[in-house]
Design a protein around this motif. Structure first.
Motif, mmCIF file in Angstrom:
data_model
loop_
_atom_site.group_PDB
_atom_site.id
_atom_site.type_symbol
_atom_site.label_atom_id
_atom_site.label_comp_id
_atom_site.label_asym_id
_atom_site.label_seq_id
_atom_site.Cartn_x
_atom_site.Cartn_y
_atom_site.Cartn_z
ATOM 1 N N VAL A 1 0.929 -1.269 0.105
ATOM 2 C CA VAL A 1 0.142 -0.129 0.044
ATOM 3 C C VAL A 1 1.030 1.102 -0.084
ATOM 4 C CG1 VAL A 1 -1.841 1.406 1.379
ATOM 5 C CG2 VAL A 1 -1.693 -1.252 1.316
ATOM 6 N N GLY A 2 0.916 1.886 -1.278
ATOM 7 C CA GLY A 2 1.660 3.241 -1.215
ATOM 8 C C GLY A 2 3.023 2.864 -0.995
ATOM 9 N N GLY A 3 3.819 1.649 -1.280
ATOM 10 C CA GLY A 3 5.094 1.294 -1.112
ATOM 11 C C GLY A 3 5.478 0.644 0.074
ATOM 12 N N SER A 4 4.444 0.479 1.073
ATOM 13 C CA SER A 4 4.789 -0.087 2.208
ATOM 14 C C SER A 4 3.998 -1.654 2.312
ATOM 15 C CB SER A 4 4.288 0.683 3.271
ATOM 16 O OG SER A 4 4.952 1.819 3.286
ATOM 17 N N TRP A 5 4.839 -2.563 2.912
ATOM 18 C CA TRP A 5 3.968 -3.762 2.883
ATOM 19 C C TRP A 5 3.261 -3.830 4.028
ATOM 20 C CZ3 TRP A 5 4.602 -7.506 -0.417
ATOM 21 C CH2 TRP A 5 5.574 -7.627 -1.454
ATOM 22 N N ARG A 6 2.079 -4.393 3.826
ATOM 23 C CA ARG A 6 0.855 -4.913 4.867
ATOM 24 C C ARG A 6 0.547 -6.309 4.674
ATOM 25 N NH1 ARG A 6 2.849 -0.610 6.098
ATOM 26 N NH2 ARG A 6 1.557 1.051 6.401
ATOM 27 N N PHE A 7 -0.129 -6.829 5.883
ATOM 28 C CA PHE A 7 -0.245 -8.240 5.880
ATOM 29 C C PHE A 7 -1.547 -8.526 6.779
ATOM 30 C CE2 PHE A 7 4.407 -7.301 5.804
ATOM 31 C CZ PHE A 7 4.770 -8.391 4.911
ATOM 32 N N ARG A 8 -2.432 -9.462 5.969
ATOM 33 C CA ARG A 8 -3.394 -9.886 6.882
ATOM 34 C C ARG A 8 -2.998 -10.912 7.859
ATOM 35 N NH1 ARG A 8 -6.459 -12.095 2.428
ATOM 36 N NH2 ARG A 8 -7.201 -13.604 3.818
ATOM 37 N N LYS A 9 -3.388 -10.790 9.070
ATOM 38 C CA LYS A 9 -2.950 -11.506 10.148
ATOM 39 C C LYS A 9 -3.427 -13.009 9.892
ATOM 40 C CE LYS A 9 -2.289 -12.246 14.985
ATOM 41 N NZ LYS A 9 -2.564 -11.705 16.383
ATOM 42 N N ASP A 10 -4.729 -13.036 9.496
ATOM 43 C CA ASP A 10 -5.332 -14.455 9.130
ATOM 44 C C ASP A 10 -4.277 -15.124 8.160
ATOM 45 O OD1 ASP A 10 -6.512 -12.877 7.329
ATOM 46 O OD2 ASP A 10 -8.178 -13.825 7.242
ATOM 47 N N ALA A 11 -4.005 -14.395 7.036
ATOM 48 C CA ALA A 11 -3.355 -15.109 5.832
ATOM 49 C C ALA A 11 -2.036 -15.336 6.481
ATOM 50 C CB ALA A 11 -3.047 -14.002 4.890
#
Length: 60
Positions: free
Chosen positions: A36-46
């Motif tokens: 998102v806008g160059g920053s990594w994000r992660f869904r906890k359930d994933a």
């Protein structure tokens, strides 16, 4: 209940990894994440599902 979204730092802490290692794994597609806008994000359930899959694949 809304899905929890984690930052790279939070995922690194959760997996007990260095941030640099978590970044490399994400960039290589080895852990499930998105940018998102160059920053990594992660869904906890994933991440939790990925951990389960890694555990199962090691048993077989």
């Amino acid at each position: 209940m809304p899905e929890e979204i984690m930052t790279l730092k939070e995922v690194a802490e959760y997996l007990k990894l260095a941030e640099k290692t978590a970044y490399r794994l994400a960039a290589e597609g080895k852990i499930p994440g998105f940018k998102v806008g160059g920053s990594w994000r992660f869904r906890k359930d994933a991440i939790e599902n990925w951990i389960d899959q890694q555990t199962e694949s090691r048993r077989t």
